[in-house]
Write an enzyme that holds these catalytic residues in place. Sequence first.
Site, mmCIF file in Angstrom:
data_model
loop_
_atom_site.group_PDB
_atom_site.id
_atom_site.type_symbol
_atom_site.label_atom_id
_atom_site.label_comp_id
_atom_site.label_asym_id
_atom_site.label_seq_id
_atom_site.Cartn_x
_atom_site.Cartn_y
_atom_site.Cartn_z
ATOM 1 N N GLU A 214 0.862 -1.177 0.000
ATOM 2 C CA GLU A 214 0.000 0.000 0.000
ATOM 3 C C GLU A 214 0.905 1.235 0.000
ATOM 4 O OE1 GLU A 214 -3.450 2.193 2.727
ATOM 5 O OE2 GLU A 214 -2.363 0.445 3.495
ATOM 6 N N ARG A 435 5.375 -13.360 9.991
ATOM 7 C CA ARG A 435 5.961 -12.040 9.789
ATOM 8 C C ARG A 435 7.224 -11.927 10.636
ATOM 9 N NH1 ARG A 435 2.494 -7.143 11.762
ATOM 10 N NH2 ARG A 435 4.504 -6.128 11.505
ATOM 11 N N LYS A 445 2.815 0.593 10.190
ATOM 12 C CA LYS A 445 2.992 1.828 9.437
ATOM 13 C C LYS A 445 2.260 2.992 10.093
ATOM 14 C CE LYS A 445 2.100 0.527 5.150
ATOM 15 N NZ LYS A 445 1.922 0.622 3.685
#
Length: 716
Positions: A214, A435, A445
């Site tokens: 994104e 992750r 983020k």
Amino acid sequence: MKTVINIASKANQAITLPALLVAFYVKEFCPNASITANFDEVEILNAGDGASVELIFGNDSPIYGPEKVIEKFLVAYPSITGKHENLVKEWLGRIARLVPADFKSLEGPLLELDSHLTLRSYVVGYTLTVADLSVWGAIRGNKIAYAAVKKGSMLNVGRWFKFIDETNPWITTALQSLNAQAQEKKTAKSKEGASYDIALLDTEKGVVTRFPPEPSGYLHIGHAKAALLNDFFAHEKYKGTMICRFDDTNPSKEKEEFQDAIVEDLALMGIRPDKTSYTSDYFDELYQYCVALIKKGKAYADDTDQLTMRDERMHGVASKQRDASVEINLEHFEEMKRGTEEGVKWCVRAKMSVDNPNKAMRDPVIYRCNPLPHHRTGDKWKIYPTYDFCCPIVDSMEGITHALRTIEYRDRNPQYEWMLDALNLRKVHIWDFARMNFIRTLLSKRKLAKFVEQGVVWGWDDPRFPTIRGIRRRGMTIDALREFILKQGPSRNIVNLDWTLFWATNKKYIDPVAPRHTAVTKEGAVTATVKGARIAAYTEDKPKHGKNLDLGTKKVAFGSTILIDQVDAQSFEQDEEITLMNWGNAIVRKISTSLNPLSRTITSLELELHLQGDVKKTKQKITWLSTQAQELIPVELVDFDYLITKDKLEEDDNVDDFLNKNTEFRTEALADCNVAELRENDIIQFERKGYFRVDRPFVHGKAAVLFNIPTGKAVK
């Protein structure tokens, strides 16, 4: 203007090197040029009908072939031709004669060049031009021509060849980069501890993966793992295809700045997607799919406020709008599409379940109204699909065969499959991997953006940040980054990694190539008089690295007055024999201290050289700097601590409660004269102080700023 040059590293380097050197020349001497070089371990590139060099100049169509690539650089940056444009172009036309791999064909062109260079320092004019670089590159890339020059049979060519090499140190950087990225992939491919035999299904039918960032922030190390794994399975394990798709569905957060940065960071990591796409390319289709779900009774419009909706989903309570008719739902969706005052109150939810034990299946939102303009589509749309809606649909449309996702999406996998079933779309295999989490580190983020906005850090490239740009600014090399991440593999085991392992990997790469320099801390620096030193101060050339002579030499100054760190001086005993590194042994004859009885500060020393002494027998081996025969360079050495004080933050922890208030430590020092030549991003070692990356080079009046690079041995 952002420019990318792609080179087939297995191609004939007599053909590719001229274009590479011209690209690096532009990058070195044209301040506004932003050029990224990528290398594929192939003989010809996939694109360009067998070309070995490709240039992507901004938004222009790709240019193929070294001649056309160099020609484009000449047009875009006319200053690099010098004052003799026609002569430069004439010599560029002669490069092809230096490509053949047999001496019989090369002898004539080389003798002609040798004659031309009589009494000349440059091929054309009196300064370096593209003609020099292209001819030099063609010779250097041709094993036969290079061997002939090295033998010394052509004196003028040999003299010119050495002169160009020695007066342009950036050429060495260009040559070293040629095979670097390909080598990275080789060395990291089968690192110990990483198993890539995860039995992906239906791989015999072809593998297509995607990395869907994104564009709402800069890539961090967690994104790097996702990108590298998708690249590995697509390009190395299965020889398939990888797509980079920007999930640009939220105009409130997204910027073209972030999008460009992501492209650059992927290129830096040696990741070259076969295709780049945007979810916004499919807004028309996604709108139609949402209409189709509404018409099938599988989606509905809802104006429930956010807090109420969250509470209802948590407790399995149906929305009051859940059973509205298809016609009413379509009316509200069209109102949303117009972005009216009424429309912004509504959203569209998938009609999956009210009370499914998996809360991700409890009627998730699939479309929202947002009147803000989109950075690619402008004001065309006032409604935008959510990631959970568009991801499975676009995956299916683009031919993705295997969606590799972090394990945090596992609860949403049934949601992903529901979308495909509801719309009768082609199925996609999903593989979850863990992750990458690090102690005392945030990878959200949203939270990282908050740190930037609040001024907790300098920006997204702050060396305390886990962004790709942040860790590179701290001193991480791309080679080490790739190795470390690929070493973790696609495992599903969730672990909290320690940064010491990360930086220890990096040290393996920087230690063999980091030039050695000397710095003395200014505070408390002790002046020592050296008896037995020559009356006249002098300099000697010493290797920049005792075990890597290819790095060249540096000037080491010697004189009767030197500076020593206070901490070293305090460790000396009267008449102790010590070793002055890069000089020899000396005996401490006099130690002068301050009159303050509360602190024993050394104010001066007298040393007597004893060069015949055995350096192996001394306890103290110290660094020092002569105050004579050189200009000492002021430097600022910066070290950092973690931004967070707790190893692992829990969901209910308030980040502000664990924010480290003191994370930056600056030390003023003086360094040897050679430090004046360092450039931004150079990595060096100040002996006995550590490894450092140059963040700001020295300019007269301003100290050089260098960031300490951790090595994994000790952490604050």
